[in-house]
Design a protein around this motif. Structure first.
Motif, PDB file in Angstrom:
ATOM      1  N   PRO A   1      -9.330  -5.722  10.933  1.00 12.78           N
ATOM      2  CA  PRO A   1      -9.961  -5.602   9.614  1.00 12.78           C
ATOM      3  C   PRO A   1     -10.311  -4.170   9.213  1.00 12.78           C
ATOM      4  O   PRO A   1     -10.450  -3.888   8.020  1.00 12.78           O
ATOM      5  CB  PRO A   1     -11.229  -6.449   9.754  1.00 12.78           C
ATOM      6  N   ASP A   2     -10.414  -3.261  10.167  1.00 16.33           N
ATOM      7  CA  ASP A   2     -10.790  -1.884   9.851  1.00 16.33           C
ATOM      8  C   ASP A   2      -9.582  -0.981   9.584  1.00 16.33           C
ATOM      9  O   ASP A   2      -9.738   0.210   9.319  1.00 16.33           O
ATOM     10  CB  ASP A   2     -11.646  -1.296  10.969  1.00 16.33           C
ATOM     11  N   ALA A   3      -8.377  -1.543   9.613  1.00 16.07           N
ATOM     12  CA  ALA A   3      -7.167  -0.771   9.350  1.00 16.07           C
ATOM     13  C   ALA A   3      -6.946  -0.625   7.847  1.00 16.07           C
ATOM     14  O   ALA A   3      -7.429  -1.438   7.043  1.00 16.07           O
ATOM     15  CB  ALA A   3      -5.956  -1.457   9.975  1.00 16.07           C
ATOM     16  N   ARG A   4      -6.205   0.392   7.470  1.00 13.14           N
ATOM     17  CA  ARG A   4      -5.724   0.513   6.097  1.00 13.14           C
ATOM     18  C   ARG A   4      -4.312  -0.074   6.002  1.00 13.14           C
ATOM     19  O   ARG A   4      -3.933  -0.634   4.981  1.00 13.14           O
ATOM     20  CB  ARG A   4      -5.731   1.973   5.651  1.00 13.14           C
ATOM     21  N   VAL A   5      -3.560   0.071   7.114  1.00 13.20           N
ATOM     22  CA  VAL A   5      -2.206  -0.489   7.212  1.00 13.20           C
ATOM     23  C   VAL A   5      -2.035  -1.071   8.608  1.00 13.20           C
ATOM     24  O   VAL A   5      -2.461  -0.473   9.593  1.00 13.20           O
ATOM     25  CB  VAL A   5      -1.129   0.586   6.955  1.00 13.20           C
ATOM     26  N   ILE A   6      -1.388  -2.238   8.670  1.00  5.05           N
ATOM     27  CA  ILE A   6      -1.006  -2.853   9.945  1.00  5.05           C
ATOM     28  C   ILE A   6       0.516  -2.842  10.001  1.00  5.05           C
ATOM     29  O   ILE A   6       1.185  -3.293   9.068  1.00  5.05           O
ATOM     30  CB  ILE A   6      -1.522  -4.300  10.057  1.00  5.05           C
ATOM     31  N   VAL A   7       1.047  -2.311  11.096  1.00  4.44           N
ATOM     32  CA  VAL A   7       2.490  -2.259  11.309  1.00  4.44           C
ATOM     33  C   VAL A   7       2.851  -3.270  12.392  1.00  4.44           C
ATOM     34  O   VAL A   7       2.209  -3.314  13.439  1.00  4.44           O
ATOM     35  CB  VAL A   7       2.928  -0.850  11.765  1.00  4.44           C
ATOM     36  N   TYR A   8       3.871  -4.082  12.112  1.00 11.86           N
ATOM     37  CA  TYR A   8       4.404  -4.975  13.132  1.00 11.86           C
ATOM     38  C   TYR A   8       5.923  -4.981  13.048  1.00 11.86           C
ATOM     39  O   TYR A   8       6.511  -4.461  12.102  1.00 11.86           O
ATOM     40  CB  TYR A   8       3.837  -6.397  12.991  1.00 11.86           C
TER      41      TYR A   8
END
Length: 163
Positions: free
Chosen positions: A104-111
């Protein structure tokens, strides 16, 4: 100051030379798993020489002597990127809500994992997948993303090449 981040995944032992050139033009590089070869990581040479890589579901079989974390992060001007392969959030189509709940504290999640390029900007954090940067199941050609970030604005550019 704006920084650039090359984002790749699912090379499965082969990194397309056109993507290597994109990485060389960026400040940082991220590999979201299923690397399958230390030579792939060695070919990733961004300007800062900083490469962030996480283990994919195929790493236990092909990179036994080179352990990688399951999750990593990169702090940039204006926020943080969280990186994981994504296979633990749904096998064929990882759940973006699940990824958002975990980071939740990310600006972007990469997968990675699906080998399909995705940009889900419908909610924060954004959830993005660069597709496959190698030869395996690349859906018509290798692909990657480049994120440009500064304190005010983040943008993601798509790159897709012919096979």
């Amino acid at each position: 100051m704006t920084v650039s981040v090359a984002i790749i995944s699912d090379t499965h032992g082969h990194l397309d030379p056109r993507i290597i050139e994109i990485i060389r033009g960026c400040d940082y590089a991220i590999h979201a798993g299923d690397i399958c070869g230390e030579d792939v990581l060695a070919a990733m040479q961004p300007k800062s020489a900083m490469v962030i890589a996480v283990a994919g579901n195929n790493e236990p079989r092909c990179m036994v002597d080179f352990p990688l974390p399951a999750i990593s992060e990169l702090t940039l001007p204006g926020g943080k990127i969280c990186i994981e392969h994504g296979h633990e959030h749904g096998h064929h189509s990882p759940c973006h809500d699940s990824l958002r709940e975990k980071h939740p504290d990310a600006r972007v999640i990469v997968y990675g994992h699906t080998h399909k390029m995705v940009q889900d900007k419908s909610a924060l954090p954004w959830v993005i997948n660069p597709g496959a940067a190698g030869q395996t199941r690349n859906h018509g050609g290798p692909s990657c993303l480049v994120l440009s970030a500064n304190d005010q604005q983040w943008d993601v550019q798509e790159f897709k090449f012919e096979s």
